[in-house]
Write a protein that holds these residues in place. Structure first.
Motif, PDB file in Angstrom:
ATOM      1  N   ASP A   1       0.854  -1.191   0.000  1.00  0.00           N
ATOM      2  CA  ASP A   1       0.000   0.000   0.000  1.00  0.00           C
ATOM      3  C   ASP A   1       0.889   1.240   0.000  1.00  0.00           C
ATOM      4  OD1 ASP A   1      -2.299   1.505  -0.014  1.00  0.00           O
ATOM      5  OD2 ASP A   1      -3.108   0.715   1.854  1.00  0.00           O
ATOM      6  N   LEU A   2       0.284   2.389  -0.263  1.00  0.00           N
ATOM      7  CA  LEU A   2       1.009   3.651  -0.359  1.00  0.00           C
ATOM      8  C   LEU A   2       0.853   4.441   0.931  1.00  0.00           C
ATOM      9  CD1 LEU A   2       2.628   5.602  -2.175  1.00  0.00           C
ATOM     10  CD2 LEU A   2       0.441   6.520  -2.977  1.00  0.00           C
ATOM     11  N   GLY A   3       1.981   4.859   1.512  1.00  0.00           N
ATOM     12  CA  GLY A   3       1.900   5.632   2.748  1.00  0.00           C
ATOM     13  C   GLY A   3       3.232   5.755   3.441  1.00  0.00           C
ATOM     14  N   LEU A   4       3.183   5.815   4.776  1.00  0.00           N
ATOM     15  CA  LEU A   4       4.365   5.954   5.616  1.00  0.00           C
ATOM     16  C   LEU A   4       4.474   4.772   6.569  1.00  0.00           C
ATOM     17  CD1 LEU A   4       4.198   9.728   6.649  1.00  0.00           C
ATOM     18  CD2 LEU A   4       5.890   8.679   5.125  1.00  0.00           C
ATOM     19  N   GLY A   5       5.695   4.322   6.806  1.00  0.00           N
ATOM     20  CA  GLY A   5       5.924   3.240   7.747  1.00  0.00           C
ATOM     21  C   GLY A   5       7.033   3.594   8.722  1.00  0.00           C
ATOM     22  N   TYR A   6       6.943   3.049   9.915  1.00  0.00           N
ATOM     23  CA  TYR A   6       7.984   3.235  10.923  1.00  0.00           C
ATOM     24  C   TYR A   6       8.203   1.894  11.620  1.00  0.00           C
ATOM     25  CZ  TYR A   6      10.182   4.408  15.369  1.00  0.00           C
ATOM     26  OH  TYR A   6      11.030   4.421  16.450  1.00  0.00           O
ATOM     27  N   SER A   7       9.457   1.478  11.739  1.00  0.00           N
ATOM     28  CA  SER A   7       9.750   0.191  12.377  1.00  0.00           C
ATOM     29  C   SER A   7      11.053   0.271  13.159  1.00  0.00           C
ATOM     30  CB  SER A   7       9.844  -0.923  11.325  1.00  0.00           C
ATOM     31  OG  SER A   7      10.852  -0.632  10.371  1.00  0.00           O
ATOM     32  N   GLY A   8      11.170  -0.593  14.131  1.00  0.00           N
ATOM     33  CA  GLY A   8      12.370  -0.631  14.949  1.00  0.00           C
ATOM     34  C   GLY A   8      12.346  -1.846  15.851  1.00  0.00           C
TER      35      GLY A   8
ATOM     36  N   ASN B   1      15.003  -8.278  21.400  1.00  0.00           N
ATOM     37  CA  ASN B   1      14.341  -9.224  20.492  1.00  0.00           C
ATOM     38  C   ASN B   1      12.898  -8.849  20.166  1.00  0.00           C
ATOM     39  OD1 ASN B   1      16.499 -11.002  20.116  1.00  0.00           O
ATOM     40  ND2 ASN B   1      16.053 -12.090  22.021  1.00  0.00           N
ATOM     41  N   MET B   2      12.452  -7.688  20.642  1.00  0.00           N
ATOM     42  CA  MET B   2      11.097  -7.217  20.352  1.00  0.00           C
ATOM     43  C   MET B   2      11.128  -6.269  19.152  1.00  0.00           C
ATOM     44  SD  MET B   2       7.857  -7.117  20.830  1.00  0.00           S
ATOM     45  CE  MET B   2       7.599  -7.913  22.421  1.00  0.00           C
ATOM     46  N   HIS B   3      10.384  -6.629  18.103  1.00  0.00           N
ATOM     47  CA  HIS B   3      10.329  -5.823  16.885  1.00  0.00           C
ATOM     48  C   HIS B   3       8.932  -5.213  16.755  1.00  0.00           C
ATOM     49  CE1 HIS B   3      14.004  -8.006  15.814  1.00  0.00           C
ATOM     50  NE2 HIS B   3      13.348  -9.118  16.154  1.00  0.00           N
ATOM     51  N   TYR B   4       8.874  -3.969  16.318  1.00  0.00           N
ATOM     52  CA  TYR B   4       7.589  -3.289  16.177  1.00  0.00           C
ATOM     53  C   TYR B   4       7.526  -2.559  14.835  1.00  0.00           C
ATOM     54  CZ  TYR B   4      10.650   0.375  18.023  1.00  0.00           C
ATOM     55  OH  TYR B   4      11.708   1.213  18.240  1.00  0.00           O
ATOM     56  N   SER B   5       6.306  -2.412  14.337  1.00  0.00           N
ATOM     57  CA  SER B   5       6.094  -1.754  13.052  1.00  0.00           C
ATOM     58  C   SER B   5       4.741  -1.060  13.063  1.00  0.00           C
ATOM     59  CB  SER B   5       6.146  -2.787  11.914  1.00  0.00           C
ATOM     60  OG  SER B   5       5.778  -2.203  10.689  1.00  0.00           O
TER      61      SER B   5
END
Length: 330
Positions: free
Chosen positions: A146-153, A157-161
């Motif tokens: 999809d078209l937009g903005l993403g943020y992840s980090g 061992n915990m990953h978030y998006s």
């Protein structure tokens, strides 16, 4: 298509990375009749990808997706309402990724047309997209991009998006004022197809839409998943639910999948999902099973004979099909 290949040719001159993957198959329908016969050869998918690192913190990726366009072939009635039957009629090319990844001190920011975060981890646990899509992708709980903005980090061992996108997917333009919110939390190894370990995670999406000028409804998806890989075994499972407040439809998926390396070049696999198209209606569920063997013939080529069974709650008959799938990577 011509513009895409001209663009790719120009990009190749800039020393980027061009890759591709092609999915072929031959299938034989054991339940064919005079009207319906899905036997024959087909080209399921072609992905062409170009990506390049501009610097240590900035990179970009362009990906074209070639697939078959599905059109409505006929309409039939079922216990739960109208069912639209579709037929794949021609090959078309879509732009699936056109994104920039910016690594910052607080996480990665992704700008543009990008892959969604709802089933990217389970897709790597299942690991065989050339055989079948992952459950939520197969049953259309969400678009894959999809078209937009993403943020992840990540923290240890915990990953978030988190993503804010149009909600219309990559094959359609934005058609309303609302935006889709998608979140994912994963603990453990995200790519079990590449590394041993385990993971467990949650996903949640929310997308509003107008029924009429005075009425706003929403579509919500939530799910939980987990997986393990080690000693040649990879196994995973998930539970997903889709709720549309405007149509009073609640869909549900319970799925599991596994593979085991018998030899270095031979791997057994199984996929099973129980899908209910509407929990509020009777006899609206189906079970889908795939069992097969991956033969890693040589670098870049996988050959997979497999058998598929589909049973329906509202029908006595089952659907049985043999497939020979091929994945070619370059």
């Amino acid at each position: 298509i011509i513009i895409f290949f001209i663009t790719v040719s120009m990009m190749m001159a800039q020393n980027g990375d061009l890759s591709g993957v092609v999915y072929y198959n031959y299938q034989y329908d054991f339940t064919k009749d005079a009207v319906n016969d899905d036997s024959g050869f087909s080209l399921d998918r072609v992905y062409l990808t170009y990506q390049k690192n501009i610097s240590d913190v900035l990179s970009y990726k362009f990906q074209a997706d070639v697939g078959q366009l599905s059109t409505i072939d006929d309409i039939s009635m079922t216990n739960s309402g109208v069912t639209f039957s579709t037929k794949k009629t021609q090959y078309v090319m879509y732009l699936k990724n056109a994104k920039v990844d910016w690594k910052t001190s607080i996480g990665k920011i992704t700008i543009g047309l990008q892959g969604m975060n709802v089933f990217n981890v389970v897709e790597k646990t299942w690991g065989f997209r050339f055989l079948e899509k992952s459950p939520m992708d197969l049953h259309k709980f969400s678009s894959s991009a999809d078209l937009g903005l993403g943020y992840s980090g990540s923290i240890s061992n915990m990953h978030y998006s988190f993503m804010l996108t149009n909600g219309s997917g990559y094959k359609k333009t934005d058609n309303d004022k609302y935006k889709k919110i998608s979140t994912q939390f994963v603990y453990g190894e995200k790519q079990l197809v590449k590394a041993d370990g385990y993971n467990a995670g949650l996903i949640y999406t929310l997308d509003f839409y107008d029924v009429d000028p005075e009425t706003t409804k929403n579509k919500m998806v939530f799910g939980a998943f987990g997986g393990y890989a080690g000693h040649g075994l990879r196994i995973g499972g998930e539970f997903d639910r889709y709720i549309d407040s405007g149509s009073s439809i609640t869909k549900q998926i319970i799925a599991t999948y596994a593979s085991y390396k018998i030899l270095d070049n031979l791997e057994g696999l199984i996929y099973y999902d129980m899908y209910n198209a509407n929990l509020n209606a009777e006899n609206d569920s189906q079970n889908y099973l795939i069992a097969g063997l991956n033969y890693y013939a040589t670098k870049g080529l996988i050959v997979t004979p497999n058998i598929r069974f589909t049973t329906f709650a509202n029908e006595d008959d089952s659907h049985i099909m043999f497939k020979m799938n091929f994945q070619f990577k370059f």
